[in-house]
Design an enzyme around this catalytic site. Structure first.
Site, PDB file in Angstrom:
ATOM      1  CE  LYS A  21      -3.207   1.073   3.429  1.00 49.52           C
ATOM      2  NZ  LYS A  21      -2.904   1.973   4.542  1.00 49.52           N
ATOM      3  NE  ARG A  26       6.226   6.988   1.215  1.00 47.99           N
ATOM      4  CZ  ARG A  26       5.077   6.690   1.834  1.00 47.99           C
ATOM      5  NH1 ARG A  26       3.999   5.672   1.132  1.00 47.99           N
ATOM      6  NH2 ARG A  26       5.465   7.275   2.575  1.00 47.99           N
ATOM      7  N   GLY A  93      -5.250   8.107   5.126  1.00 46.47           N
ATOM      8  CA  GLY A  93      -4.125   9.327   5.173  1.00 46.47           C
ATOM      9  C   GLY A  93      -3.191   9.432   4.508  1.00 46.47           C
ATOM     10  NE  ARG A 121      -5.710   8.411  11.054  1.00 47.26           N
ATOM     11  CZ  ARG A 121      -5.026   7.731  10.475  1.00 47.26           C
ATOM     12  NH1 ARG A 121      -5.578   7.231   9.177  1.00 47.26           N
ATOM     13  NH2 ARG A 121      -3.228   7.621  10.438  1.00 47.26           N
ATOM     14  CB  SER A 165       4.788  10.738  11.199  1.00 46.53           C
ATOM     15  OG  SER A 165       3.625  10.685  10.247  1.00 46.53           O
ATOM     16  CD  GLN A 167       0.066   8.351   6.950  1.00 51.55           C
ATOM     17  OE1 GLN A 167      -0.077   9.370   7.123  1.00 51.55           O
ATOM     18  NE2 GLN A 167       0.090   7.192   6.692  1.00 51.55           N
ATOM     19  CG  ASP A 312       0.542  -0.011   9.290  1.00 50.04           C
ATOM     20  OD1 ASP A 312       0.187   1.925  10.386  1.00 50.04           O
ATOM     21  OD2 ASP A 312       1.050   0.564   8.717  1.00 50.04           O
ATOM     22  CE  LYS A 339      -0.530   4.916  12.745  1.00 49.67           C
ATOM     23  NZ  LYS A 339       0.409   5.638  11.995  1.00 49.67           N
ATOM     24  NE  ARG A 385      -2.297  -1.731   8.358  1.00 46.40           N
ATOM     25  CZ  ARG A 385      -2.523  -2.176   7.493  1.00 46.40           C
ATOM     26  NH1 ARG A 385      -2.262  -3.008   7.503  1.00 46.40           N
ATOM     27  NH2 ARG A 385      -1.822  -1.429   6.531  1.00 46.40           N
TER      28      ARG A 385
HETATM   29  C1  S3P Z   1       2.056   5.687   6.219  1.00 49.38           C
HETATM   30  C2  S3P Z   1       2.980   5.628   7.291  1.00 49.38           C
HETATM   31  C3  S3P Z   1       2.662   4.891   8.767  1.00 49.38           C
HETATM   32  C4  S3P Z   1       1.212   4.039   8.321  1.00 49.38           C
HETATM   33  C5  S3P Z   1       0.535   3.430   7.054  1.00 49.38           C
HETATM   34  C6  S3P Z   1       1.489   4.121   6.008  1.00 49.38           C
HETATM   35  C7  S3P Z   1       3.031   5.701   4.530  1.00 49.38           C
HETATM   36  O1  S3P Z   1       1.713   6.474   9.184  1.00 49.38           O
HETATM   37  O2  S3P Z   1       0.743   3.588   9.488  1.00 49.38           O
HETATM   38  O3  S3P Z   1      -0.611   2.868   7.341  1.00 49.38           O
HETATM   39  O4  S3P Z   1       2.599   5.010   3.554  1.00 49.38           O
HETATM   40  O5  S3P Z   1       3.398   6.679   4.641  1.00 49.38           O
HETATM   41  P1  S3P Z   1       2.268   7.166   9.742  1.00 49.38           P
HETATM   42  O6  S3P Z   1       3.892   7.522   9.202  1.00 49.38           O
HETATM   43  O7  S3P Z   1       1.504   8.700   9.582  1.00 49.38           O
HETATM   44  O8  S3P Z   1       3.029   6.511  11.466  1.00 49.38           O
END
Ligand code: S3P
Length: 425
Positions: A21, A26, A93, A121, A165, A167, A312, A339, A385
């Protein structure tokens, strides 16, 4: 929807997963930025990745699939078109946060909204660094929708991450990708590194910190990608095989990116018979096969440093902990509370249904005791999850079990039920 699961006697066979995923998001985003056609094989077909595709189409990017591969016609530097409406990140997210980084560097106004769970969130974690970069990103109460305006003052930054994080890191890197001068993100706890890998960024380690640098020099070119299978989806079947009796499962072509397989290392430390074979790499993303056999598991102390790398996997690791000797304890994992659900609350309330002794901490939980019979269905709390973790737990109970709100699995693995059927007896 309530889904019932019967006790599984044995797991046997071979299985592969649709694309990871995080890597799929990306591949789409970066292909949309590059000029010309990129082709993506084994792209994930889950709801979150579909949300990224829809947002990119709304930004004028042509994306076609011939069933074999997905072609993305990238529009080059600042080539997105102003969307006709709000961009709907659905419940993803990664879509909302990574796209916000890219959009803060575009020449038009845009709005990112989402569905119910994503709308609760936290978004300030990206609003703050993007604002420090001179981006104009507005949100009310730190939640979606995000209103993003063009800025003529976007500047590079050096940003020390206050939370671990991937993200947030990626949002900053993707904004910094549009600037001549170099931006740097400093992490004291490592998180998944797919954005850095895709953009071929310079990443160094200095005094225990990880520093990633980005500038327009790293702007991507169109490419062909193969997305390795989703290792986070594989973890549910790995735990099931370890705990079930006389079982053996071969998982093929799964992502073995070192920032994603700490959950596998932890299960091995717990006594899991897991053999990992690296077979190839695509765009610097390692992949290979994993062979798993039934094992006797014992709980071990979990190093807080690896928490961001297993974040995760904690729901399914906790399930493995229930069937392992000793108590399962996780600390330093406050991020679980933000989450798809408050995973500390979701997990412990389901574990309580089993008559387990459960202690809740602000940053984690501890489970011990014997599994008792449960008559009530587990609740997914609309969190994919949690749904999958308690589906696996149900398959390991003498009388099976039920999971309410099981449809949430399509967020990451719509094939879960069919995969489970194909390897179990
Ligand atoms: C992800 C980063 C994680 C993860 C999410 C996917 C990503 O979140 O929990 O399922 O693809 O960058 P965080 O980076 O906010 O912890």
């Amino acid at each position: 929807m309530i889904q019932s699961f019967n006790k599984i006697n044995q797991i046997k066979g071979e299985i592969s997963f649709s694309g990871d995923k995080s890597i799929s998001h990306r591949a789409l985003l970066i292909s949309s930025l590059a000029e010309g056609k990129s082709r993506i094989k084994n792209l994930s077909d889950n709801d979150d990745v579909k949300a990224t595709i829809k947002c990119l189409q709304d930004l004028g990017i042509e994306i076609d699939s011939n069933g074999e591969e997905v072609a993305v016609n990238g529009r080059g530097f600042k080539g997105y078109q102003k969307p006709p409406n709000q961009l709907n990140a659905s419940n993803s997210g990664t879509t909302a946060r990574l796209l916000a980084g890219i959009l803060s560097a575009q020449n038009f106004e845009s709005v990112i909204s989402g569905e119910l769970s994503l709308s609760s969130r936290p978004m300030n974690r990206i609003v703050e660094p993007l604002t420090l970069m001179g981006g104009v990103v507005k949100s009310i109460h730190g939640k979606l929708p995000l209103h993003i305006y063009p800025s003529d003052k976007l500047n590079s930054i050096t940003y020390e991450m206050p939370i671990a994080s991937a993200q947030v890191k990626s949002a900053i890197l993707l904004a910094g990708l549009h600037l001549d001068s170099e931006s740097r993100v400093i992490e004291s706890r490592q998180t998944r590194n797919h954005t850095e890998t895709f953009l071929n960024l310079n990443v160094i380690k200095e005094e225990g910190k990880i520093i990633s640098s980005v500038s327009k020099k790293n702007y991507p070119h169109a490419k062909d990608y193969f997305i390795p299978g989703d290792v986070s989806s594989a973890m549910y079947f790995i735990v099931l095989t370890l705990v079930a009796e006389k079982s053996e499962l071969l998982i093929k072509d799964v992502s073995l990116n070192p920032t994603r397989i700490k959950g596998l290392s932890l299960l091995k430390k717990m006594g899991g018979n897991i053999q990992i074979e690296f077979t190839g790499e695509s765009n610097k993303e390692l992949f290979g096969n994993v062979l798993v056999k039934s094992s006797y598991l014992s709980n071990v102390k979990i190093d807080p440093k690896i928490i961001p790398l297993i974040i995760d996997e904690i729901p399914i690791l906790a399930v493995s902990g229930v069937f392992a000797e000793g108590a399962f304890e996780i600390r330093d994992a406050g991020e679980l509370r933000v989450k798809e659900s408050d995973r500390i609350k979701s997990l412990i309330s389901n574990f309580r249904l089993l008559g387990l002794e459960v202690e809740e901490y602000t940053d984690g939980f501890r489970i011990s005791g014997e599994v008792k019979k449960t008559v009530k269905p587990f609740n997914s709390y609309e969190d994919h999850r949690v749904a999958m973790a308690f589906a696996i737990l149900s398959c390991l109970l003498e009388d099976g079990g039920k999971v309410e709100g099981f449809e949430s699995v399509s967020k990451s693995n719509p094939d879960f039920l069919q995969q489970l059927k194909s390897i179990s007896s």
